[in-house]
Design a protein around this motif. Structure first.
Motif, mmCIF file in Angstrom:
data_model
loop_
_atom_site.group_PDB
_atom_site.id
_atom_site.type_symbol
_atom_site.label_atom_id
_atom_site.label_comp_id
_atom_site.label_asym_id
_atom_site.label_seq_id
_atom_site.Cartn_x
_atom_site.Cartn_y
_atom_site.Cartn_z
ATOM 1 N N THR A 1 -0.390 5.967 7.927
ATOM 2 C CA THR A 1 -0.926 5.930 9.303
ATOM 3 C C THR A 1 -0.383 4.746 10.093
ATOM 4 O OG1 THR A 1 -2.908 4.698 8.677
ATOM 5 C CG2 THR A 1 -3.060 7.109 8.623
ATOM 6 N N GLY A 2 0.056 3.693 9.380
ATOM 7 C CA GLY A 2 0.677 2.555 10.078
ATOM 8 C C GLY A 2 1.897 3.029 10.861
ATOM 9 N N LYS B 1 0.834 -1.221 0.000
ATOM 10 C CA LYS B 1 0.000 0.000 0.000
ATOM 11 C C LYS B 1 0.857 1.255 0.000
ATOM 12 C CE LYS B 1 -1.963 -0.585 4.046
ATOM 13 N NZ LYS B 1 -1.415 -1.835 4.527
ATOM 14 N N ALA C 1 -2.693 -1.359 18.440
ATOM 15 C CA ALA C 1 -3.730 -0.741 17.587
ATOM 16 C C ALA C 1 -5.144 -1.177 17.959
ATOM 17 C CB ALA C 1 -3.449 -1.052 16.119
ATOM 18 N N ARG D 1 -10.477 -7.232 15.489
ATOM 19 C CA ARG D 1 -10.588 -6.381 16.681
ATOM 20 C C ARG D 1 -11.959 -5.685 16.701
ATOM 21 N NH1 ARG D 1 -6.280 -2.447 14.092
ATOM 22 N NH2 ARG D 1 -7.696 -1.298 12.740
ATOM 23 N N ARG E 1 -0.995 -10.732 12.334
ATOM 24 C CA ARG E 1 -1.483 -9.355 12.263
ATOM 25 C C ARG E 1 -2.801 -9.269 11.489
ATOM 26 N NH1 ARG E 1 1.797 -4.779 10.460
ATOM 27 N NH2 ARG E 1 3.327 -6.077 9.436
ATOM 28 N N GLY F 1 -3.820 2.869 5.405
ATOM 29 C CA GLY F 1 -3.962 2.270 6.732
ATOM 30 C C GLY F 1 -4.925 1.105 6.725
ATOM 31 N N ARG F 2 -5.720 1.013 7.796
ATOM 32 C CA ARG F 2 -6.678 -0.092 7.910
ATOM 33 C C ARG F 2 -8.127 0.408 8.016
ATOM 34 N NH1 ARG F 2 -2.196 -1.498 7.784
ATOM 35 N NH2 ARG F 2 -1.212 -3.457 8.415
ATOM 36 N N ASP F 3 -8.275 1.655 8.454
ATOM 37 C CA ASP F 3 -9.611 2.190 8.739
ATOM 38 C C ASP F 3 -9.815 3.548 8.070
ATOM 39 O OD1 ASP F 3 -7.723 3.560 10.186
ATOM 40 O OD2 ASP F 3 -8.966 3.807 11.973
ATOM 41 N N ILE F 4 -9.076 3.825 7.034
ATOM 42 C CA ILE F 4 -9.136 5.174 6.444
ATOM 43 C C ILE F 4 -10.478 5.394 5.734
ATOM 44 C CG2 ILE F 4 -7.904 6.901 5.037
ATOM 45 C CD1 ILE F 4 -6.337 5.660 7.474
ATOM 46 N N VAL G 1 2.663 -4.117 17.341
ATOM 47 C CA VAL G 1 1.846 -3.010 16.841
ATOM 48 C C VAL G 1 0.352 -3.355 16.740
ATOM 49 C CG1 VAL G 1 2.336 -3.418 14.377
ATOM 50 C CG2 VAL G 1 1.720 -1.147 15.126
ATOM 51 N N SER G 2 0.013 -4.575 16.354
ATOM 52 C CA SER G 2 -1.409 -4.906 16.233
ATOM 53 C C SER G 2 -2.122 -4.874 17.588
ATOM 54 C CB SER G 2 -1.614 -6.242 15.523
ATOM 55 O OG SER G 2 -1.397 -6.062 14.149
ATOM 56 N N TYR H 1 0.881 4.230 14.313
ATOM 57 C CA TYR H 1 0.658 3.145 15.290
ATOM 58 C C TYR H 1 1.999 2.514 15.678
ATOM 59 C CZ TYR H 1 -4.286 3.778 14.567
ATOM 60 O OH TYR H 1 -5.545 4.340 14.537
ATOM 61 N N ARG H 2 2.910 2.450 14.715
ATOM 62 C CA ARG H 2 4.243 1.907 15.005
ATOM 63 C C ARG H 2 4.991 2.839 15.959
ATOM 64 N NH1 ARG H 2 6.363 -2.077 11.549
ATOM 65 N NH2 ARG H 2 4.763 -2.861 10.148
ATOM 66 N N ASP I 1 -5.920 -7.575 13.211
ATOM 67 C CA ASP I 1 -6.421 -6.348 12.576
ATOM 68 C C ASP I 1 -7.869 -6.506 12.076
ATOM 69 O OD1 ASP I 1 -3.908 -5.313 13.037
ATOM 70 O OD2 ASP I 1 -3.228 -5.433 10.953
ATOM 71 N N ARG J 1 -6.424 4.751 19.216
ATOM 72 C CA ARG J 1 -7.049 4.992 17.917
ATOM 73 C C ARG J 1 -7.699 6.376 17.871
ATOM 74 N NH1 ARG J 1 -6.467 0.629 15.082
ATOM 75 N NH2 ARG J 1 -7.313 1.814 13.351
HETATM 76 O O1 DC Z 1 0.625 -0.536 7.642
HETATM 77 P P1 DC Z 1 1.530 -1.112 8.740
HETATM 78 O O2 DC Z 1 1.831 -2.575 8.556
HETATM 79 O O3 DC Z 1 2.751 -0.315 8.986
HETATM 80 O O4 DC Z 1 0.610 -1.005 10.071
HETATM 81 C C1 DC Z 1 1.056 -1.459 11.304
HETATM 82 C C2 DC Z 1 -0.111 -1.870 12.183
HETATM 83 O O5 DC Z 1 -0.848 -0.715 12.603
HETATM 84 C C3 DC Z 1 -1.122 -2.806 11.571
HETATM 85 O O6 DC Z 1 -0.835 -4.144 11.876
HETATM 86 C C4 DC Z 1 -2.438 -2.384 12.156
HETATM 87 C C5 DC Z 1 -2.235 -0.991 12.642
HETATM 88 N N1 DC Z 1 -2.936 0.033 11.874
HETATM 89 C C6 DC Z 1 -4.236 0.297 12.208
HETATM 90 O O7 DC Z 1 -4.788 -0.362 13.069
HETATM 91 N N2 DC Z 1 -4.900 1.309 11.593
HETATM 92 C C7 DC Z 1 -4.308 2.043 10.643
HETATM 93 N N3 DC Z 1 -4.993 3.040 10.064
HETATM 94 C C8 DC Z 1 -2.973 1.764 10.265
HETATM 95 C C9 DC Z 1 -2.312 0.737 10.880
#
Ligand code: DC
Length: 234
Positions: A34-35, A16, A107, A191, A184, A133-136, A103-104, A38-39, A188, A113
């Motif tokens: 955005t990851g 991504k 998160a 949750r 992860r 990210g995951r929730d954009i 990180v998970s 969280y990192r 992810d 969050r």
């Molecule tokens: O994209 P990444 O692998 O660097 O993200 C690291 C962790 O952060 C991923 O396992 C879940 C979390 N994350 C999230 O919960 N929401 C986001 N918008 C971005 C990442």
């Protein structure tokens, strides 16, 4: 020309960031990973003894949130914005397998969050942004003009990540990386707060067999359409 918000979500190591970076560069938009945010919180927890014996101290991390300041600064040589924690550049430190391991769980914490989502929404207020990210597309910008959901098989993703980590000089096995990727994915997507799901109206791209140029080309066409048409209702 009208500027839009491009929301890119997907599983870990789907590439991504690479695509989002390229797209932002071509469009002259801001790119936000955005990851990395969280990192950065996870790195803070590791550095400050909030993770001991593989156990994350959630109440202490929540209490420390006011002391965690995350920012991005553009690096013109690398042509992307690097992440800073309380003024320190931690772009390399956050890419280790240790940070990836914790990180998970970090998160999943709603307080974490909430803080990061607020900051992300501010960054996108003026539009002209590509955020991944995951929730954009579901939480941060549910009204984004263009939403993308990226997928690829776990093996393809683990191979990519393994190669990347080896190139950065990390010593680990492919099996460890695959295990991290699948764990992860599970955390992810399952949750309670903002699980990774395909947002309404998102275009799904499986990039297992697609070159970067092909993906960017596809996305540029979608951006062009979104700019001309407004939000895409599927
Ligand atoms: O994209 P990444 O692998 O660097 O993200 C690291 C962790 O952060 C991923 O396992 C879940 C979390 N994350 C999230 O919960 N929401 C986001 N918008 C971005 C990442």
């Amino acid at each position: 020309m009208r500027k839009i918000v491009v929301a890119i979500d997907g599983f870990s190591s789907t590439g991504k960031s690479t695509i989002a970076k390229e797209l932002a560069k071509t469009l002259n938009y801001i790119y936000v990973d955005t990851g990395a945010m969280y990192r950065a919180v996870t790195y803070y927890a590791l550095k400050n003894g909030l993770i001991t014996d593989e156990e994350l101290n959630k109440p202490s991390l929540i209490e420390s949130l006011d002391k965690i300041h995350i920012s991005f600064k553009y690096n013109s040589e690398k042509e992307f914005s690097e992440v800073y924690l309380n003024g320190e550049n931690i772009e390399d430190q956050i890419r280790t397998l240790e940070v990836s391991r914790y990180v998970s769980p970090v998160a999943t914490i709603s307080e974490v969050r909430k803080k990061l989502v607020q900051q992300q929404q501010l960054m996108g207020k003026e539009k002209g942004i590509v955020m991944d990210g995951r929730d954009i597309g579901t939480v941060v910008f549910p009204d984004a003009e263009l939403k993308i959901f990226m997928t690829a098989s776990a093996e393809t993703r683990a191979k990519r990540r393994f190669k990347e980590l080896l190139e950065r000089g990390h010593n680990l096995s492919y099996e460890e990386v695959l295990e991290n990727v699948t764990t992860r994915d599970k955390i992810d997507s399952s949750r309670e707060d903002s699980p990774l799901i395909k947002a309404k109206g998102a275009f799904e791209i499986d990039n297992s067999f697609l070159a970067i140029e092909e993906q960017v080309e596809t996305l540029l066409k979608l951006v062009d359409r979104a700019i001309k048409k407004g939000p895409i209702i599927k």
